[in-house]
Design an enzyme around this catalytic site. Structure first.
Site, PDB file in Angstrom:
ATOM      1  N   THR A 161     -38.042  19.265  48.596  1.00 28.86           N
ATOM      2  CA  THR A 161     -36.889  18.363  48.532  1.00 28.86           C
ATOM      3  C   THR A 161     -35.669  19.043  47.926  1.00 28.86           C
ATOM      4  O   THR A 161     -34.594  19.092  48.536  1.00 28.86           O
ATOM      5  CB  THR A 161     -37.255  17.117  47.709  1.00 28.86           C
ATOM      6  OG1 THR A 161     -38.346  16.441  48.344  1.00 28.86           O
ATOM      7  CG2 THR A 161     -36.066  16.172  47.635  1.00 28.86           C
ATOM      8  N   ARG A 181     -44.412  26.588  53.175  1.00 33.63           N
ATOM      9  CA  ARG A 181     -44.231  26.010  54.515  1.00 33.63           C
ATOM     10  C   ARG A 181     -42.746  25.863  54.807  1.00 33.63           C
ATOM     11  O   ARG A 181     -41.916  25.835  53.894  1.00 33.63           O
ATOM     12  CB  ARG A 181     -44.939  24.658  54.612  1.00 33.63           C
ATOM     13  CG  ARG A 181     -44.462  23.620  53.613  1.00 33.63           C
ATOM     14  CD  ARG A 181     -45.277  22.339  53.732  1.00 33.63           C
ATOM     15  NE  ARG A 181     -46.638  22.546  53.279  1.00 33.63           N
ATOM     16  CZ  ARG A 181     -47.015  22.420  52.015  1.00 33.63           C
ATOM     17  NH1 ARG A 181     -46.140  22.111  51.073  1.00 33.63           N
ATOM     18  NH2 ARG A 181     -48.268  22.618  51.675  1.00 33.63           N
ATOM     19  N   LYS A 222     -37.816  21.191  34.659  1.00 33.87           N
ATOM     20  CA  LYS A 222     -37.750  20.725  33.259  1.00 33.87           C
ATOM     21  C   LYS A 222     -39.043  21.010  32.508  1.00 33.87           C
ATOM     22  O   LYS A 222     -39.022  21.324  31.314  1.00 33.87           O
ATOM     23  CB  LYS A 222     -37.417  19.235  33.181  1.00 33.87           C
ATOM     24  CG  LYS A 222     -38.439  18.271  33.773  1.00 33.87           C
ATOM     25  CD  LYS A 222     -38.189  18.012  35.229  1.00 33.87           C
ATOM     26  CE  LYS A 222     -39.104  16.970  35.824  1.00 33.87           C
ATOM     27  NZ  LYS A 222     -38.797  16.753  37.256  1.00 33.87           N
ATOM     28  N   GLU A 256     -29.219  23.676  34.482  1.00 33.05           N
ATOM     29  CA  GLU A 256     -28.549  22.373  34.488  1.00 33.05           C
ATOM     30  C   GLU A 256     -29.334  21.335  35.267  1.00 33.05           C
ATOM     31  O   GLU A 256     -29.427  20.167  34.870  1.00 33.05           O
ATOM     32  CB  GLU A 256     -27.147  22.509  35.095  1.00 33.05           C
ATOM     33  CG  GLU A 256     -26.380  21.209  35.208  1.00 33.05           C
ATOM     34  CD  GLU A 256     -26.012  20.609  33.852  1.00 33.05           C
ATOM     35  OE1 GLU A 256     -26.447  19.474  33.584  1.00 33.05           O
ATOM     36  OE2 GLU A 256     -25.299  21.269  33.081  1.00 33.05           O
ATOM     37  N   VAL A 300     -32.379  18.571  33.992  1.00 32.85           N
ATOM     38  CA  VAL A 300     -32.233  17.267  33.339  1.00 32.85           C
ATOM     39  C   VAL A 300     -31.245  16.413  34.127  1.00 32.85           C
ATOM     40  O   VAL A 300     -30.105  16.819  34.353  1.00 32.85           O
ATOM     41  CB  VAL A 300     -31.734  17.417  31.886  1.00 32.85           C
ATOM     42  CG1 VAL A 300     -31.534  16.043  31.250  1.00 32.85           C
ATOM     43  CG2 VAL A 300     -32.711  18.246  31.060  1.00 32.85           C
ATOM     44  N   ILE A 314     -26.263  14.859  37.341  1.00 34.08           N
ATOM     45  CA  ILE A 314     -25.396  14.534  36.202  1.00 34.08           C
ATOM     46  C   ILE A 314     -25.235  15.791  35.341  1.00 34.08           C
ATOM     47  O   ILE A 314     -26.224  16.312  34.832  1.00 34.08           O
ATOM     48  CB  ILE A 314     -26.005  13.408  35.346  1.00 34.08           C
ATOM     49  CG1 ILE A 314     -26.341  12.184  36.215  1.00 34.08           C
ATOM     50  CG2 ILE A 314     -25.062  13.020  34.221  1.00 34.08           C
ATOM     51  CD1 ILE A 314     -27.135  11.115  35.487  1.00 34.08           C
ATOM     52  N   GLU A 364     -44.714   9.106  42.696  1.00 28.17           N
ATOM     53  CA  GLU A 364     -45.780   9.934  43.265  1.00 28.17           C
ATOM     54  C   GLU A 364     -47.066   9.123  43.413  1.00 28.17           C
ATOM     55  O   GLU A 364     -47.230   8.065  42.797  1.00 28.17           O
ATOM     56  CB  GLU A 364     -46.041  11.136  42.353  1.00 28.17           C
ATOM     57  CG  GLU A 364     -44.844  12.035  42.114  1.00 28.17           C
ATOM     58  CD  GLU A 364     -44.448  12.846  43.332  1.00 28.17           C
ATOM     59  OE1 GLU A 364     -45.291  12.999  44.243  1.00 28.17           O
ATOM     60  OE2 GLU A 364     -43.298  13.311  43.390  1.00 28.17           O
ATOM     61  N   LYS A 422     -37.449  16.310  29.533  1.00 26.22           N
ATOM     62  CA  LYS A 422     -35.982  16.328  29.566  1.00 26.22           C
ATOM     63  C   LYS A 422     -35.392  16.084  28.186  1.00 26.22           C
ATOM     64  O   LYS A 422     -34.412  16.736  27.788  1.00 26.22           O
ATOM     65  CB  LYS A 422     -35.488  15.276  30.565  1.00 26.22           C
ATOM     66  CG  LYS A 422     -35.958  15.528  31.998  1.00 26.22           C
ATOM     67  CD  LYS A 422     -35.694  14.328  32.889  1.00 26.22           C
ATOM     68  CE  LYS A 422     -36.243  14.533  34.285  1.00 26.22           C
ATOM     69  NZ  LYS A 422     -36.126  13.324  35.135  1.00 26.22           N
ATOM     70  N   GLY A 445     -33.256  13.572  43.628  1.00 24.39           N
ATOM     71  CA  GLY A 445     -32.856  13.599  45.024  1.00 24.39           C
ATOM     72  C   GLY A 445     -32.449  14.984  45.461  1.00 24.39           C
ATOM     73  O   GLY A 445     -32.083  15.837  44.640  1.00 24.39           O
TER      74      GLY A 445
END
Length: 438
Positions: free
Chosen positions: A13, A46, A103, A127, A130, A134, A188, A203, A300
């Protein structure tokens, strides 16, 4: 100028998002960096159908990327602990800068990794580790650099926030909303890291170290999950003027640093109480700025990729100006004995207010015995709600206490649970006002 050549390890992702942001915004990124940032190689188990890797060197061996002499910066996006640690240490040993969104890796192995990077003269940037997109780490290390950070409280796990939001808005049970979150891909199949607070504790460990200049100490973080929160707790908190959030909280005092993740009642008018769904938010109290809030997408593909690429920009700028990374990893240069001497406080020493829910047999004198036990432990009651029971039912008793030491509350709860008239465990949720004067 000569391009900065990047090797991406992991094309899931976040890896896929990073690949696509780097390729889609290549011209804009090059303008900001002062030179092109190009993908030299990708190491992944993959392929990702959302990524057009035509013309890119691909390997199934991620360690090949770490050893590739044509790679300047390794981007670690494989996740987990041990393999990621070995990969990052291999890259550092081969003189490569590292950017990571991991993290868990930083919270557990960061002290070791930073020492190795310092000795080798390379950069480790994190960066994206966490709160996804943001930029809270950059804000703490740079934007708030003039401040003595007093406390920090954050919703730093979107899964837990999604569950508590829907429990409140729809009156649903934890198990029901969790199943929905799993179906939607927010949780999950094994949600333990999210709902038990481990992800948030990783975090928070990082944020606390940057805020106070203490070493990373994940093993000292107190973690408590949200699985025991019921629709009844959410409703009663609302009746009392509070919202339940799964918070990471760290606060500095003369005696040490608090480091804790747990369900928390916060007043409904606070900004954090109004952060909904999968969003993240971190409130930071600085002595000069007062309260500041950092809000947005905490996970995301592309929000996290935004932070990864921002770190790549910083690394590219440092390479361009030919000097060592100018901002210390944990914000404080060298060893600050005064700050580093502050211990992480054991949870038993924390002072806070409490929400308690007891199920009691409907018989005279029970509430008086409960009040007596609390009083004997120096715990003062602020509010009581007792529902009427139908015949044969247990009566829920809701108590709000004034601030008291956790150790005293633990002792009182053990005594309460030993009463014959109290059924099952006592539900305890900590209460934080997050007041500007705290």
């Amino acid at each position: 100028m000569k391009p900065v050549r990047v090797g991406i390890c992991g094309l899931g992702t976040v890896g896929g998002g990073t690949f696509n942001v780097l390729t889609r915004n290549a011209d804009e990124i090059a303008r900001r960096a002062g030179r092109p940032i190009v993908i030299e190689q990708v190491g992944a188990r993959r392929d990702n159908p959302d990524c057009d890797t035509t013309g890119i060197k691909l390997t199934r061996d991620i360690f090949e990327v770490a050893r590739n002499p044509d790679v300047d910066v390794l981007v670690e996006l494989v996740g987990g602990y041990d393999v990621a640690r070995e990969l990052v240490m291999t890259a550092i040993e081969h003189g490569k800068h590292v950017v990571t969104a991991n993290k868990a890796l930083i919270a557990v192995y960061g002290n070791e990794i930073f020492r190795a990077a310092h000795d080798k003269g390379v950069i480790v940037a994190f960066e994206a580790a966490v709160a996804g997109g943001i930029p809270v780490i950059k804000s703490l290390r740079e934007g708030l650099g003039a401040n003595r950070i007093q406390w920090l409280a954050g919703i730093i796990n979107g899964t837990g926030n999604y569950i508590l939001t829907h429990m409140r808005d729809e009156g649903r049970a934890f198990e029901d909303v969790l199943a929905e979150a799993q179906a939607l891909g927010y949780a999950e199949a094994d949600p333990t890291f999210d709902v038990e607070g481990i992800d948030a504790a990783h975090k928070l460990t990082i944020l606390a170290s940057i805020a106070y200049g203490v070493p990373l100490q994940f093993d000292r973080a107190y973690t408590e999950g949200i699985a025991r929160i019921t629709a009844e707790d959410v409703e009663q908190a609302d009746n009392l003027g509070y919202t339940i959030k799964h918070l990471g909280i760290t606060r500095r005092s003369d005696s040490g640093v608090e480091l804790r993740v747990h369900p928390t009642l916060i007043p409904k008018e606070r900004l954090l109480a109004n952060v909904h769904g999968v969003k993240n938010a971190i409130a930071v109290m600085g002595d000069a700025t007062g309260p500041t809030l950092y809000y947005g997408a905490g996970a995301g593909a592309e929000p996290t990729a935004s932070a990864v690429v921002a770190d790549l920009l910083d690394v590219a700028r440092d390479i361009t100006t030919a000097h060592h990374y100018r901002v210390p990893y944990l914000a404080f240069s060298g060893v600050n004995d005064e700050v580093n001497a502050l211990p992480i406080l054991p949870m038993e020493d924390i002072v806070t207010a409490y929400y308690l829910r007891l199920l009691a047999v409907d018989r005279p004198g029970v509430l008086a015995r409960v009040a007596t036990i609390l009083s004997e432990h120096g715990i003062s009651i602020e509010a009581i709600i007792q529902k009427e029971a139908t015949e044969g039912e247990l009566v829920p008793i809701i108590l709000m206490t004034h601030r008291t030491r956790e150790q005293h509350m633990n002792e009182a709860i053990r005594q309460l649970e030993s009463l014959a008239d109290i059924a099952g465990p006592v539900t305890r949720i900590r209460v934080e006002s997050l007041d500007e004067q705290e």
